[in-house]
Every structure is written in C-alpha cells, then in structure tokens.
Design a protein around this motif. Structure first.
Motif, mmCIF file in Angstrom:
data_model
loop_
_atom_site.group_PDB
_atom_site.id
_atom_site.type_symbol
_atom_site.label_atom_id
_atom_site.label_comp_id
_atom_site.label_asym_id
_atom_site.label_seq_id
_atom_site.Cartn_x
_atom_site.Cartn_y
_atom_site.Cartn_z
ATOM 1 N N GLU A 131 0.667 -1.288 -0.015
ATOM 2 C CA GLU A 131 -0.185 0.076 0.020
ATOM 3 C C GLU A 131 0.935 1.085 -0.013
ATOM 4 O OE1 GLU A 131 0.551 1.885 2.586
ATOM 5 O OE2 GLU A 131 1.396 0.649 3.947
ATOM 6 N N HIS A 132 0.426 2.377 -0.443
ATOM 7 C CA HIS A 132 0.939 3.536 -0.434
ATOM 8 C C HIS A 132 -0.055 4.782 -0.123
ATOM 9 C CE1 HIS A 132 3.698 6.932 -1.395
ATOM 10 N NE2 HIS A 132 2.595 7.572 -1.995
ATOM 11 N N ILE A 133 0.384 5.530 1.021
ATOM 12 C CA ILE A 133 -0.825 6.484 1.487
ATOM 13 C C ILE A 133 -0.665 7.642 0.252
ATOM 14 C CG2 ILE A 133 -1.473 8.320 3.285
ATOM 15 C CD1 ILE A 133 0.394 6.007 5.177
ATOM 16 N N ILE A 134 -1.876 7.846 -0.346
ATOM 17 C CA ILE A 134 -1.680 9.098 -1.506
ATOM 18 C C ILE A 134 -1.838 10.166 -0.692
ATOM 19 C CG2 ILE A 134 -2.745 9.853 -3.285
ATOM 20 C CD1 ILE A 134 -3.442 7.162 -4.027
ATOM 21 N N ARG A 135 -1.008 11.250 -0.787
ATOM 22 C CA ARG A 135 -1.063 12.394 0.030
ATOM 23 C C ARG A 135 -1.322 13.632 -0.525
ATOM 24 N NH1 ARG A 135 3.171 9.106 1.871
ATOM 25 N NH2 ARG A 135 3.552 8.970 3.996
ATOM 26 N N ASP A 136 -1.563 13.834 -1.846
ATOM 27 C CA ASP A 136 -2.126 15.024 -2.693
ATOM 28 C C ASP A 136 -2.544 14.484 -3.973
ATOM 29 O OD1 ASP A 136 0.319 14.824 -4.403
ATOM 30 O OD2 ASP A 136 1.549 15.887 -2.888
ATOM 31 N N ALA A 137 -3.202 15.481 -4.637
ATOM 32 C CA ALA A 137 -3.673 15.587 -6.111
ATOM 33 C C ALA A 137 -2.806 14.988 -7.026
ATOM 34 C CB ALA A 137 -4.251 16.656 -6.431
ATOM 35 N N ARG A 138 -1.544 15.518 -6.983
ATOM 36 C CA ARG A 138 -0.435 15.140 -7.939
ATOM 37 C C ARG A 138 -0.194 13.574 -7.835
ATOM 38 N NH1 ARG A 138 4.379 16.156 -5.982
ATOM 39 N NH2 ARG A 138 5.532 14.634 -6.783
ATOM 40 N N GLU A 139 0.102 13.114 -6.595
ATOM 41 C CA GLU A 139 0.177 11.637 -6.393
ATOM 42 C C GLU A 139 -0.924 10.866 -6.949
ATOM 43 O OE1 GLU A 139 3.151 10.889 -2.792
ATOM 44 O OE2 GLU A 139 1.155 10.369 -2.301
ATOM 45 N N LEU A 140 -2.265 11.463 -6.729
ATOM 46 C CA LEU A 140 -3.332 10.710 -7.204
ATOM 47 C C LEU A 140 -3.393 10.579 -8.499
ATOM 48 C CD1 LEU A 140 -6.103 9.354 -6.207
ATOM 49 C CD2 LEU A 140 -7.023 11.672 -6.352
ATOM 50 N N GLU A 141 -3.284 11.508 -8.992
ATOM 51 C CA GLU A 141 -3.176 11.596 -10.338
ATOM 52 C C GLU A 141 -2.083 10.473 -11.035
ATOM 53 O OE1 GLU A 141 -5.663 12.479 -12.859
ATOM 54 O OE2 GLU A 141 -6.649 12.998 -11.163
ATOM 55 N N GLY A 142 -0.848 10.494 -10.568
ATOM 56 C CA GLY A 142 0.222 9.761 -10.895
ATOM 57 C C GLY A 142 -0.214 8.085 -10.668
ATOM 58 N N TYR A 143 -0.827 7.756 -9.651
ATOM 59 C CA TYR A 143 -1.261 6.476 -9.292
ATOM 60 C C TYR A 143 -2.405 5.993 -10.294
ATOM 61 C CZ TYR A 143 1.699 5.122 -5.469
ATOM 62 O OH TYR A 143 2.799 4.646 -4.772
ATOM 63 N N ARG A 144 -3.269 6.796 -10.718
ATOM 64 C CA ARG A 144 -4.485 6.752 -11.422
ATOM 65 C C ARG A 144 -3.819 6.267 -12.962
ATOM 66 N NH1 ARG A 144 -8.334 11.665 -9.798
ATOM 67 N NH2 ARG A 144 -9.463 10.380 -8.435
ATOM 68 N N LYS A 145 -2.786 7.031 -13.115
ATOM 69 C CA LYS A 145 -2.054 6.783 -14.574
ATOM 70 C C LYS A 145 -1.567 5.629 -14.579
ATOM 71 C CE LYS A 145 1.010 9.072 -17.943
ATOM 72 N NZ LYS A 145 2.046 10.118 -18.065
ATOM 73 N N TYR A 146 -0.650 5.431 -13.534
ATOM 74 C CA TYR A 146 -0.036 4.059 -13.422
ATOM 75 C C TYR A 146 -0.781 2.766 -13.432
ATOM 76 C CZ TYR A 146 2.950 0.349 -11.502
ATOM 77 O OH TYR A 146 3.488 -1.006 -11.315
ATOM 78 N N ILE A 147 -1.936 3.059 -12.858
ATOM 79 C CA ILE A 147 -2.989 1.985 -12.886
ATOM 80 C C ILE A 147 -3.632 1.625 -14.287
ATOM 81 C CG2 ILE A 147 -5.111 1.104 -11.799
ATOM 82 C CD1 ILE A 147 -4.412 2.335 -9.002
ATOM 83 N N LEU A 148 -4.088 2.613 -14.740
ATOM 84 C CA LEU A 148 -4.564 2.495 -16.054
ATOM 85 C C LEU A 148 -3.676 2.162 -17.160
ATOM 86 C CD1 LEU A 148 -6.979 5.625 -15.757
ATOM 87 C CD2 LEU A 148 -7.586 3.021 -15.684
ATOM 88 N N GLU A 149 -2.321 2.607 -17.036
ATOM 89 C CA GLU A 149 -1.394 1.998 -18.292
ATOM 90 C C GLU A 149 -0.705 0.753 -17.755
ATOM 91 O OE1 GLU A 149 1.229 5.391 -18.431
ATOM 92 O OE2 GLU A 149 -0.370 6.708 -19.577
ATOM 93 N N ASN A 150 -1.082 0.051 -16.619
ATOM 94 C CA ASN A 150 -0.373 -1.205 -16.284
ATOM 95 C C ASN A 150 -0.496 -2.148 -17.384
ATOM 96 O OD1 ASN A 150 -0.192 -3.554 -14.033
ATOM 97 N ND2 ASN A 150 1.033 -2.032 -13.875
ATOM 98 N N PRO A 151 -1.565 -2.251 -17.944
ATOM 99 C CA PRO A 151 -1.609 -3.507 -18.992
ATOM 100 C C PRO A 151 -0.948 -3.135 -20.347
ATOM 101 C CG PRO A 151 -4.061 -2.707 -18.041
ATOM 102 C CD PRO A 151 -2.894 -1.779 -17.556
ATOM 103 N N ASN A 152 -0.542 -1.935 -20.350
ATOM 104 C CA ASN A 152 -0.022 -1.757 -21.675
ATOM 105 C C ASN A 152 1.544 -2.062 -21.397
ATOM 106 O OD1 ASN A 152 -2.192 -0.952 -23.156
ATOM 107 N ND2 ASN A 152 -1.984 1.121 -22.442
ATOM 108 N N ARG A 153 1.962 -2.016 -19.977
ATOM 109 C CA ARG A 153 3.550 -2.255 -19.783
ATOM 110 C C ARG A 153 3.803 -3.859 -19.611
ATOM 111 N NH1 ARG A 153 2.290 2.030 -16.537
ATOM 112 N NH2 ARG A 153 2.180 0.614 -14.540
ATOM 113 N N TRP A 154 2.653 -4.555 -19.414
ATOM 114 C CA TRP A 154 2.843 -5.884 -19.165
ATOM 115 C C TRP A 154 3.758 -6.706 -20.113
ATOM 116 C CZ3 TRP A 154 1.710 -8.887 -15.130
ATOM 117 C CH2 TRP A 154 1.816 -10.278 -15.109
#
Length: 154
Positions: A131-154
C-alpha cells in the motif's frame, strides 16, 4: 523452544490506516502465479473463473463497507492494483477491508474447486499486500495513470 521471529511490518509505523483518505493498493496472487486471467492484445484482461470472483468482490467492497469506495483499479494476470478511498475517519481500516476481500474471494473460489472434485489449494493470495498512502492530488493522478497504463506495460 524459541518463539518464532516476528515478521517485519511493511506498514508506515505510527500511521492510522483507518483515517479517511486515498490508498494505492497492490494485492498479488500466491507465488505470483497467473491465476486471475490473461491479457489480450490491447491490454484487455480475459478473467479466469477466479478473476471473475476477484472483480465481483472488488466492486462489492462499498456494499460491505459503506465508508469505503473504489477510485481506479485494474486486474492483471497475477495481481490487482486499486485505489481505495476511505470516506470517514475510523469507520473501517484498510487492513480490515483487504482481509475481508481476500477471504471472500478465496472462500468462493475454494467452493468452486471443491465442487468440481478437485483438492482445495491453501490460498490464492500472497501473504499481505502493498500500500501507499496518497498524500496529494499530484500523487493521486500519478497512481491513476500508473494503474490505467499497467496492462500496456505487461
């Protein structure tokens, strides 16, 4: 006889994981086996029977825990990424939600396997979760992007 050594916690020491906020989670399959399905071209997952259970139980989390909601998630062949949102302080902890989720998934999968005449495996999950505690909007957007792009990096 000596006591068993204590496992080192991977949690942030002193943090209350029942506080309202956003948490990025990664939950892995046992031995990182490809139990949840396979990825097709274009990053679409074709869930296995266990993958179907995982998706159903994941989306049911808010019905079990009204103070929790899901933000973004993706199921991969051997792990799950999601952003879990706790909407009220001290209503429920991240570990309670994850433990309940993992237990419900395994119980349903085990029931299917045993009904099919096969021996039940010890688990479908790796011990613990990340887990990672998301601390601000920039981190939140970064994690959203990472999650949504994960299949393309597989």
């Amino acid at each position: 006889m000596e006591p068993a050594p204590q496992r080192r916690s991977i949690r942030y020491q002193g943090y209350d994981y029942s506080m309202a906020g956003y948490y990025a989670l990664t939950i892995c399959a046992r031995n990182k086996a490809h139990l949840f399905g396979s990825l097709a071209t274009g990053g679409t997952i074709h869930p296995s029977p266990l993958g179907e259970i995982v998706l159903a139980e994941l989306t049911a989390i808010p019905s079990y825990f009204p103070a929790a909601r899901l933000d973004t998630w993706v199921l991969m062949p051997n792990h799950l990424h999601c952003i879990l949102v706790l909407t009220r302080n001290r209503a429920v902890s991240v570990s309670t939600i994850v433990g309940s989720f993992k237990s419900r998934c395994f119980a349903r999968w085990r029931k299917q396997i045993v009904a099919g005449g096969q021996p039940a495996p010890p688990s479908c999950w790796q011990r613990d979760y990340y887990e990672h505690i998301i601390r601000d909007a920039r981190e939140l957007e970064g994690y959203r992007k990472y999650i949504l792009e994960n299949p393309n990096r597989w």
